[in-house]
Design a protein around this motif. Structure first.
Motif, PDB file in Angstrom:
ATOM      1  N   LEU A  31      29.631  32.518  41.031  1.00 51.26           N
ATOM      2  CA  LEU A  31      31.013  32.886  40.851  1.00 51.26           C
ATOM      3  C   LEU A  31      31.227  33.169  39.284  1.00 51.26           C
ATOM      4  O   LEU A  31      31.989  33.790  38.965  1.00 51.26           O
ATOM      5  CB  LEU A  31      31.857  31.473  41.131  1.00 51.26           C
ATOM      6  N   HIS A 112      41.643  39.464  39.753  1.00 52.11           N
ATOM      7  CA  HIS A 112      40.940  38.267  39.827  1.00 52.11           C
ATOM      8  C   HIS A 112      40.873  37.125  39.048  1.00 52.11           C
ATOM      9  O   HIS A 112      40.769  36.625  37.997  1.00 52.11           O
ATOM     10  CB  HIS A 112      39.170  38.882  39.425  1.00 52.11           C
ATOM     11  N   HIS A 114      41.441  32.584  40.014  1.00 53.34           N
ATOM     12  CA  HIS A 114      41.681  31.179  40.976  1.00 53.34           C
ATOM     13  C   HIS A 114      42.533  30.334  40.298  1.00 53.34           C
ATOM     14  O   HIS A 114      43.016  30.496  38.901  1.00 53.34           O
ATOM     15  CB  HIS A 114      40.274  30.585  40.906  1.00 53.34           C
ATOM     16  N   HIS A 331      33.187  41.555  40.406  1.00 57.84           N
ATOM     17  CA  HIS A 331      32.079  41.543  39.208  1.00 57.84           C
ATOM     18  C   HIS A 331      31.281  42.938  39.353  1.00 57.84           C
ATOM     19  O   HIS A 331      30.260  42.936  38.387  1.00 57.84           O
ATOM     20  CB  HIS A 331      31.074  40.389  39.350  1.00 57.84           C
ATOM     21  N   ASP A 380      38.678  36.706  35.829  1.00 57.09           N
ATOM     22  CA  ASP A 380      38.066  35.684  36.437  1.00 57.09           C
ATOM     23  C   ASP A 380      38.750  34.205  35.679  1.00 57.09           C
ATOM     24  O   ASP A 380      37.836  33.197  35.655  1.00 57.09           O
ATOM     25  CB  ASP A 380      36.567  35.516  36.406  1.00 57.09           C
TER      26      ASP A 380
END
Ligand SMILES: [Zn+2]
Length: 418
Positions: A31, A112, A114, A331, A380
């Motif tokens: 990840l 992207h 989280h 990615h 990310d």
């Protein structure tokens, strides 16, 4: 060639430890893909770490290479994340937060992100809280701050101490007490960062590991977004796993509840993208019009048992057999498979590349060889600040507002509308 059908089941109690070790290894190394390094104490070409080393992964021993200043006028190395304020695109406010000063930034979408992770024995995170934010790769928390290099793979910026700290936190994401870092990665903190940078919307990617307990990020995160009244800014992709029961029903529910797509992570969830169980997911996504966001490509140092799942050759069948399903390659092939991901995107118009982790040189290669229309901005977060990838795009497109607007806003907007 007949391939063995891979059918991951709910882990039996005796298998749970192994599952956790692999998932944890994937959390840190897949990840969060790191470039290929010779493990500390190992010899190039020598024996690789055993899969059981997931909790004790090899450490980078090299420092990032000197940046190749491909865009004259802009440096590519900085002292910590806050060093980005030396670029003409950012400033530090009175609280030390990076703010974007570009006046005509388009309505940017971070594709992207989280929230903080918690699985298994860890307590549920209060996603509506606003504690002081900490990133999992804490460049500014190091003394001195780590050297931020916008070229080459982003994970290379981390020192051994930073990686040790991240491993500790990721392990805590599974254990009683939880992670004190992950519990700061909340909705108000993401929104505050987006506000400071002029980012309008973010796609939030839920991940479920298949550990059976406290493993329902999709529902939990959606409920939290609703409770925060943030549904117009935070767009959730839900998680399913090949092999789990009632896939069609789960996907239908996921769509009916307002999730906009499906996140699949081959290494963390331990499946090949061309497994029969995964193909069943794409078939249902084709019926429902749901896009798929893949983690794509190998980091190079994942535990051997999970690294094979992300080889790009295993992504060919899905994108070929389901040309109406839109696949986002998170990615862009990661550290080892960037060129193959780019080739796949060139050959299949249903493939988009998402840029988190890739350096300025590789992003320029994508623009040169694929064009700008199927490249998506993604950070990310909360592994890294959103400003890091934003800086790369602003540097790359300093003389081309049209391409800048496509990368930051137009491509994602079009994708989300279709
Ligand atoms: Zn991610």
């Amino acid at each position: 060639m007949t391939r063995r059908r891979h059918t991951p089941e709910e882990p039996a109690r005796e298998d749970r430890r192994q599952v956790l070790r692999l998932a944890l290894g994937a959390l840190g190394s897949s990840l969060l893909p790191r470039c290929q390094h010779t493990p500390a104490g190992a010899v190039e070409g020598g024996p690789q770490p055993s899969p059981d080393a997931a909790l004790d992964r090899p450490r980078p021993v090299d420092r990032p290479p000197a940046a190749a200043d491909r865009e004259p006028g802009y440096p590519l190395t900085f002292s910590g994340y806050k060093g980005l304020a030396t670029l003409p695109f950012f400033e530090l406010d009175k609280d030390g937060r990076l703010r974007c000063t570009v006046a005509d930034l388009p309505p940017t979408v971070d594709f992207h992100t989280h929230f903080g992770f918690s699985f298994l024995l860890a307590p549920k995170i209060d996603l509506l809280a606003s504690p002081p934010l900490r990133y999992l790769i804490d460049c500014d928390g190091a003394t001195p701050p780590c050297t931020l290099n916008l070229d080459g793979y982003l994970n290379l910026i981390a020192t051994k101490e930073m990686l040790d700290q991240m491993d500790k936190e990721l392990a805590a994401c599974l254990l009683p007490g939880g992670s004190k870092v992950c519990e700061t990665e909340t909705i108000p903190n993401l929104l505050a960062e987006m506000d400071a940078l002029g980012i309008q919307r973010a796609v939030v990617l839920a991940i479920e590991l298949g550990v059976g307990i406290n493993d329902n990020a999709s529902e939990n995160w959606l409920a939290a977004i609703k409770a925060a009244n943030a549904g117009s800014r935070l767009l959730l992709y839900g998680s399913v796993r090949p092999g789990q029961s009632k896939i069609p029903e789960k996907l239908q529910q996921l769509k009916a509840s307002g999730m906009l797509g499906v996140k699949l992570h081959p290494t963390m969830q331990r499946f090949y993208p061309d497994d029969d169980g995964a193909m069943e997911i794409y078939a249902e996504c084709a019926k429902l019009g749901l896009p798929v966001f893949f983690h794509s490509g190998r980091a190079g140092i994942e535990p051997a048992l999970v690294q094979k799942y992300a080889e790009l050759s295993r992504y060919v069948k899905p994108v070929s057999d389901y040309p109406t399903v839109r696949f986002v390659f998170g990615h862009a092939g990661a550290a080892l498979d960037f060129k193959d991901a780019l080739a796949l995107a060139k050959a299949h118009k249903n493939v988009w590349l998402e840029m988190a982790g890739q350096g300025v040189s590789n992003l320029k290669t994508i623009l040169d060889e694929l064009g700008p229309e199927r490249l998506l901005f993604g950070s990310d977060w909360p592994f890294y600040p959103e400003a890091v990838t934003l800086a790369k795009v602003l540097i790359l497109t300093a003389k081309d507002k049209k391409v800048r607007d496509l990368l930051l806003a137009g491509n994602a907007d079009q994708f989300l509308k279709s």
